[in-house]
Design a protein around this motif. Structure first.
Motif, short mmCIF file in Angstrom:
data_model
loop_
_atom_site.label_atom_id
_atom_site.label_comp_id
_atom_site.label_asym_id
_atom_site.label_seq_id
_atom_site.Cartn_x
_atom_site.Cartn_y
_atom_site.Cartn_z
N SER A 1 0.82 -1.22 0.00
CA SER A 1 0.00 0.00 0.00
C SER A 1 0.85 1.26 0.00
N ALA A 2 2.09 1.17 0.51
CA ALA A 2 2.98 2.32 0.53
C ALA A 2 3.35 2.78 -0.88
N GLY A 3 3.25 1.88 -1.84
CA GLY A 3 3.55 2.25 -3.22
C GLY A 3 2.44 3.02 -3.91
N GLU A 4 1.23 2.96 -3.35
CA GLU A 4 0.07 3.66 -3.93
C GLU A 4 -0.09 3.31 -5.41
N ILE A 5 -0.16 2.02 -5.70
CA ILE A 5 -0.29 1.53 -7.07
C ILE A 5 -1.67 1.86 -7.63
N THR A 6 -1.70 2.33 -8.87
CA THR A 6 -2.96 2.60 -9.56
C THR A 6 -3.00 1.80 -10.86
N GLU A 7 -4.10 1.89 -11.58
CA GLU A 7 -4.26 1.15 -12.83
C GLU A 7 -3.28 1.62 -13.90
N THR A 8 -2.77 2.84 -13.78
CA THR A 8 -1.84 3.37 -14.78
C THR A 8 -0.38 3.25 -14.35
N SER A 9 -0.13 2.64 -13.21
CA SER A 9 1.22 2.56 -12.67
C SER A 9 2.11 1.59 -13.44
N VAL B 1 0.42 -9.04 -7.28
CA VAL B 1 -0.42 -9.41 -8.41
C VAL B 1 -1.89 -9.57 -7.99
N ASP B 2 -2.11 -10.20 -6.85
CA ASP B 2 -3.47 -10.46 -6.39
C ASP B 2 -4.19 -9.21 -5.89
N SER B 3 -3.43 -8.28 -5.31
CA SER B 3 -4.07 -7.13 -4.65
C SER B 3 -4.05 -5.84 -5.45
N SER B 4 -3.25 -5.79 -6.50
CA SER B 4 -3.08 -4.52 -7.22
C SER B 4 -3.26 -4.70 -8.71
N ASN B 5 -3.91 -3.74 -9.33
CA ASN B 5 -4.09 -3.73 -10.77
C ASN B 5 -3.25 -2.60 -11.34
N CYS B 6 -2.21 -2.93 -12.11
CA CYS B 6 -1.34 -1.90 -12.64
C CYS B 6 -1.12 -2.11 -14.13
N LYS B 7 -0.60 -1.10 -14.78
CA LYS B 7 -0.36 -1.14 -16.22
C LYS B 7 0.78 -2.09 -16.57
N GLN B 8 1.82 -2.09 -15.74
CA GLN B 8 2.99 -2.93 -16.00
C GLN B 8 3.68 -3.29 -14.70
N LEU B 9 4.09 -4.54 -14.59
CA LEU B 9 4.85 -5.00 -13.42
C LEU B 9 6.11 -5.68 -13.91
N LEU B 10 7.25 -5.12 -13.56
CA LEU B 10 8.55 -5.67 -13.94
C LEU B 10 9.28 -6.14 -12.69
#
Length: 277
Positions: free
Chosen positions: A110-118, A134-143
């Motif tokens: 949650s400290a990262g404040e991930i959004t759908e466009t992150s 992966v399970d808790s956050s929806n982001c544009k790209q995860l590397l």
């Protein structure tokens, strides 16, 4: 080279990994990026046979790697590594399944404040942490960046959409940038000074990007891990004064700092004006 379904890519920057145990043969031909040049080809599909060891003895390495090897890309070359050695990263996989531990992991995420466009970057992580992101956050790209090809292979088996790159954090290719969330999940394993890391991230992050440094078991656990795994854990977690001083040198604000006996969390934020320099 493309990302998720692309072939294994080698970019010349450092010698092969050194592996600690004996294991099964593995075949990789997809989305785990190894920094080697091969006959001057920028992008080469490779079939790799590695006599290595499973960080988790109960794991089925053959099954894991074969899942990743499935690709429509043609294999243009074969390299056999009979003595490739890989470091032991199993200590990052905690056996703690308590609610308190899960809450710590969730607090780090949650400290990262991930959004759908992150665009999110995670360096030196555990399977557990990747699964939870992966399970808790929806982001544009995860590397995910890691020193272990085996770890990246298993991540790809479970999460095909996650991009993986094998190599050092400060050399991450710019094609996946700019990032707006960076998790340095296990900073003590990165073989660079904190200033080098922040300077490299400054060039690859958006204005206002957040950098989260963490350890769900705290400083003392990290110090004990350094004693047990000196070839992997090469530094300590920074104290507040050091972190603030280095961050200030790179125009970064320390938003939050927690250094408790059983939990470490530091949240940094790039200042907008510094990103335009």
């Amino acid at each position: 080279m493309s990302s998720i379904s692309s072939s294994l890519s080698f970019h010349a920057l450092k010698p092969p990994l050194h592996i600690s145990r004996q294991c099964l043969s593995l075949q990789l031909a997809r989305s785990c990026y190894r920094r080697y040049a091969y006959n001057s080809h920028a992008n080469v599909a490779l079939l790799i046979h590695v006599q290595s060891a499973c960080p988790h003895p109960s794991s089925n390495l053959q099954s894991c790697c074969n899942a990743i090897a499935s690709s429509s890309d043609a294999t243009v070359s074969v390299i056999n590594f009979e003595d490739v050695m890989e470091k032991d990263w199993s200590f990052l996989e905690y056996s703690d399944s308590s609610e308190e531990h899960k809450q710590k992991i969730d607090e780090i995420i949650s400290a990262g404040e991930i959004t759908e466009t992150s665009k999110v970057l995670i360096a030196i992580s555990s399977d557990e942490f990747i699964d939870r992101v992966v399970d808790s956050s929806n982001c544009k790209q995860l590397l995910v960046v890691h020193d272990s090809l085996f770890m990246l292979a298993c991540i790809k088996e479970k999460h095909d959409k996650v991009k993986c790159w094998q190599g050092e954090l400060i050399y991450v290719p710019e094609k996946w940038t700019p990032f707006d969330v960076v998790f340095l999940y296990f900073l003590p394993a990165l073989p660079f000074e904190l200033g080098q890391i922040l300077e490299a991230l400054r060039k690859r992050c958006l204005p206002g990007a957040r950098v989260v440094i963490s350890h769900p078991q705290g400083r003392q656990a990290a110090e004990e891990q350094q004693k047990q795994y000196p070839d992997v854990v090469v530094s300590n977690l920074p104290d507040k004064m050091l972190l603030q001083n280095v961050a200030a040198d790179h125009s970064i604000e320390v938003v939050k700092f927690v250094d408790e006996p059983g939990f470490y969390l530091a949240i940094l934020k790039f200042e907008a004006e510094s990103m335009d320099e």
